[in-house]
Scaffold this motif. Structure first.
Motif, mmCIF file in Angstrom:
data_model
loop_
_atom_site.group_PDB
_atom_site.id
_atom_site.type_symbol
_atom_site.label_atom_id
_atom_site.label_comp_id
_atom_site.label_asym_id
_atom_site.label_seq_id
_atom_site.Cartn_x
_atom_site.Cartn_y
_atom_site.Cartn_z
ATOM 1 N N CYS A 345 0.855 -1.182 0.000
ATOM 2 C CA CYS A 345 0.000 0.000 0.000
ATOM 3 C C CYS A 345 0.891 1.231 0.000
ATOM 4 C CB CYS A 345 -0.947 0.007 1.199
ATOM 5 S SG CYS A 345 -0.127 -0.135 2.801
ATOM 6 N N ALA A 346 0.299 2.386 -0.237
ATOM 7 C CA ALA A 346 1.082 3.616 -0.365
ATOM 8 C C ALA A 346 0.432 4.741 0.421
ATOM 9 C CB ALA A 346 1.217 4.013 -1.834
ATOM 10 N N VAL A 347 1.277 5.572 1.017
ATOM 11 C CA VAL A 347 0.829 6.716 1.812
ATOM 12 C C VAL A 347 1.529 7.966 1.291
ATOM 13 C CG1 VAL A 347 0.718 7.737 4.121
ATOM 14 C CG2 VAL A 347 0.551 5.246 3.845
ATOM 15 N N THR A 348 0.775 9.033 1.097
ATOM 16 C CA THR A 348 1.366 10.313 0.717
ATOM 17 C C THR A 348 0.743 11.419 1.542
ATOM 18 O OG1 THR A 348 1.811 11.838 -1.123
ATOM 19 C CG2 THR A 348 -0.301 10.710 -1.146
ATOM 20 N N ALA A 349 1.469 12.517 1.672
ATOM 21 C CA ALA A 349 0.987 13.663 2.455
ATOM 22 C C ALA A 349 0.662 14.813 1.510
ATOM 23 C CB ALA A 349 2.030 14.082 3.483
ATOM 24 N N ALA A 350 -0.493 14.714 0.861
ATOM 25 C CA ALA A 350 -1.033 15.761 -0.015
ATOM 26 C C ALA A 350 -0.265 15.942 -1.313
ATOM 27 C CB ALA A 350 -1.118 17.102 0.725
ATOM 28 N N MET A 351 0.574 14.955 -1.694
ATOM 29 C CA MET A 351 1.361 15.074 -2.915
ATOM 30 C C MET A 351 1.252 13.813 -3.773
ATOM 31 S SD MET A 351 2.834 18.078 -2.844
ATOM 32 C CE MET A 351 4.254 17.959 -3.918
ATOM 33 N N PRO A 352 0.057 13.352 -4.122
ATOM 34 C CA PRO A 352 -0.048 12.109 -4.889
ATOM 35 C C PRO A 352 0.589 12.203 -6.265
ATOM 36 C CG PRO A 352 -2.168 13.207 -4.757
ATOM 37 C CD PRO A 352 -1.265 13.916 -3.809
#
Length: 641
Positions: A345-352
């Motif tokens: 899975c992947a996590v980003t902080a407002a920068m997909p």
């Protein structure tokens, strides 16, 4: 290049003081001129367009009502500050923005007294504004006339915990300050999270909410003709169970929402609150990112950041790439791995988009999480995913990963959780300058016990490192890669799982060994070609890992050569320091090895093209060549000149 737009009202402006002598109708005309000038300037330089276009009227209104720079106007992130720069004496330099020796793309204290607080990262403005307010009241400045502090913060930036920490403190202190919530339903990517939904509900019933805001304590700040209506509204609301807004619960008087493009609303509200406020006030302003320029309004990111473009068509003049970008290589490699492993899975902080997760989200939406501008939460959320048995890739720019360092230490490293950190924009990044440079991640990650730290020398190596991170379950692992396109190497069909802590020999030579960590390999090879013309043939090796080090390879290089030079795109305390520690502990220096470490210098480097920035850093091919000659005691041609 198109002709400059006609801007007769803007042409009369030398400083914000000129705005305060204008009528409201002239201010409306000024806003039109300012929008046209902003579009024209950015078309010639590229840069952040949409955010500035969304706050043109707000910028004019704030400078017309408040006494800047005596009143401190603080732009959060400051992507939106281009119109502000134009009317604060920097119009003649706008076409140098984000270029070497030119204006910064962000607010910068050293650039103008109208930039009281520097920015570049989000969610800092309210904290700074509160600091200014307290300093004013405690006599922190010898100037007794210091005025108000005004923070302009976007709805995206309000998703960060730091904004609420500041509001909680401000509400408790009760100091007079102003927060303008610039709600454009978008930061860089579309809005996410409960805050976005909350703001949407607030302005979905705007007329009712205006009555409600008045009834909840803002009556005294309204112009006299509206006070009786507000009192009736308060009576009307008696007995209703709906509570106050979140902002009121934090101790702020709340006004809004109001139309941020309507000067007939902005000017009276700002004038009223400035005249009457005696504590913290939040004004909720609705704007549209890219407002007034159709190509920006129609773009998926509302024209957030552009290359140079044609004003008439909006078509950007982007250079054709000779190789895929590192970000796209990461994106494709992660998709490939995820197709075989449903735990990824992947996590980003407002920068997909910036981190290459747009395609991942389109294909595996249930496994992709944009947590908003909340890097601390992103890291610990990823830690929870890992503890729950998933394989999270926490994809954050190097410069923003700094914001989650405590969580990396406490929530990931100490617990040895297998979070995969994909670190984009490693090294110097060009036009965004010092605030966005990926200078420190190797140093702050490689000192953590159990952390594996890799750096890709080229795009093929990056593909291998994605595969390696996927396969690694023994603890946290990180890999860094730069902004921009790759070097054009042949790409493998699938990434190879690398042996942890093992580097690779690139070219056998003699006399001097150059040990690379990161994306300076092409520069090293070019330096060695030049050295070859002088009969000098250094050995080239690629470390791949800063933690754990390939001790056998490094000690072998030290044993078989007179000199060893490390090269990296990171700050002092990173890869080269770890190599030096190893050599010192093993007594290699006692045997006469000459050792040099080429790192980013101990300065913040201003924006320029990447090659110019690396010239300042001393990490281009000619610098590496000169370092080899120096360690061999040979005078370089550049020194003779």
């Amino acid at each position: 290049m198109t002709d400059r737009p006609r801007t007769p009202t803007l042409d009369r402006v030398q400083s914000p003081a000129d705005l305060r002598r204008m009528s409201d109708s002239e201010l409306r005309a000024l806003a039109d001129d300012l929008r046209a000038e902003t579009i024209d300037a950015v078309s010639q330089t590229g840069g952040h367009l949409g955010a500035g276009l969304g706050v043109v009227e707000l910028t004019v209104a704030l400078h017309a009502v408040f006494d800047t720079p005596r009143d401190r106007l603080i732009w959060d992130v400051s992507h939106q500050a281009y119109p502000h720069k134009i009317i604060t004496g920097r119009r003649d330099r706008m076409r140098t923005i984000r270029q070497k020796g030119g204006l910064s793309g962000f607010a910068k204290r050293s650039e103008s007294p109208y930039d009281p607080f520097g920015a570049g990262h989000s969610s800092t403005s309210i904290s700074a504004a509160l600091g200014f307010s307290v300093a004013r009241d405690l006599g922190g400045s010898p100037d007794p006339s210091l005025g108000d502090a005004i923070a302009v913060i976007g709805d995206g930036a309000m998703s960060a915990g730091m904004a609420y920490e500041a509001m909680n403190n401000a509400g408790a202190l009760g100091k007079r300050l102003f927060v303008i919530l610039n709600d454009n339903e978008m930061s860089i990517a579309p809005p996410v999270g409960a805050m976005s939904s909350y703001l949407s509900r607030l302005y979905a019933g705007a007329p009712f909410q205006e009555f409600k805001a008045a009834a909840k304590g803002a009556v005294s700040m309204l112009p006299p003709p509206f006070r009786e209506g507000a009192r009736r509204a308060k009576d009307m609301l008696k007995g209703m169970t709906m509570g106050g807004t979140l902002f009121e619960e934090l101790g702020f008087s709340y006004l809004g929402p109001i139309d941020g493009h309507d000067m007939d609303q902005l000017l009276p509200v700002l004038r009223t609150v400035r005249a009457r406020a005696d504590g913290p006030v939040l004004i909720h302003v609705i704007t549209k990112k890219g407002k007034g320029y159709a190509p920006a309004e129609d773009a998926a990111d509302r024209g957030h950041a552009t290359a140079k473009f044609d004003v008439v068509t909006g078509k950007q003049s982007k250079a054709k790439s000779n190789a895929p970008s590192y970000t796209s290589v990461f994106s494709d490699a992660l998709l490939d791995e995820a197709s075989r492993d449903e735990r990824i899975c992947a996590v980003t902080a407002a920068m997909p988009d910036g981190t290459g997760l747009t395609a991942f989200n389109a294909r595996y939406g249930s496994r992709c999480f944009d947590v908003g501008i909340a890097e601390q939460h992103a890291v610990t959320f990823a830690a929870g995913l890992a503890a729950g048995g998933l394989k999270p890739f926490c994809t954050i720019y190097s410069t923003f990963l700094q914001r989650g360092y405590d969580q990396i230490v406490h929530d990931v490293a100490i617990q040895r959780l297998p979070v995969r950190f994909a670190i984009d924009r490693a090294g110097l990044v060009g036009a965004d300058g010092a605030t966005h440079a990926g200078a420190f991640d190797t140093a702050f990650l490689a000192n953590l016990p159990g952390m594996v730290v890799m750096a890709a020398a080229d795009e093929a190596e990056l593909k291998h490192m994605v595969a390696t991170a996927t396969a690694y379950d023994d603890g946290p692992i990180a890999f860094r890669f730069p902004r921009g396109e790759g070097t054009g190497v042949d790409m493998p069909e699938r990434g190879e799982v690398l042996e942890i802590g093992k580097g690779r020999m690139v070219r056998e030579g003699s006399g001097v060994a150059i040990l690379n960590f990161g994306a300076r390999m092409l520069e090293i090879e070019q330096a060695c070609e030049a050295l070859g013309a002088r009969g000098i043939t250094p050995t080239i090796a690629d470390a791949r890992f800063a933690k754990p080090l390939d001790e056998d390879m490094i000690l072998g290089l030290a044993r078989d050569h007179d000199a060893l030079i490390t090269v990296e795109e990171g700050a002092i305390g990173g890869f080269g320091s770890h190599v030096a520690q190893l050599l010192a502990e093993r007594g290699v220096f006692d045997e006469g090895l000459k050792y040099r470490s080429m790192v980013l210098p101990d300065i913040f480097i201003d924006q320029a093209g990447p090659r110019d920035m690396y010239a300042v850093a001393g990490l281009n091919a000619e610098d590496i060549e000169a370092k080899v000659l120096d360690v061999m005691g040979i005078e370089s041609l550049s020194k003779r000149a």
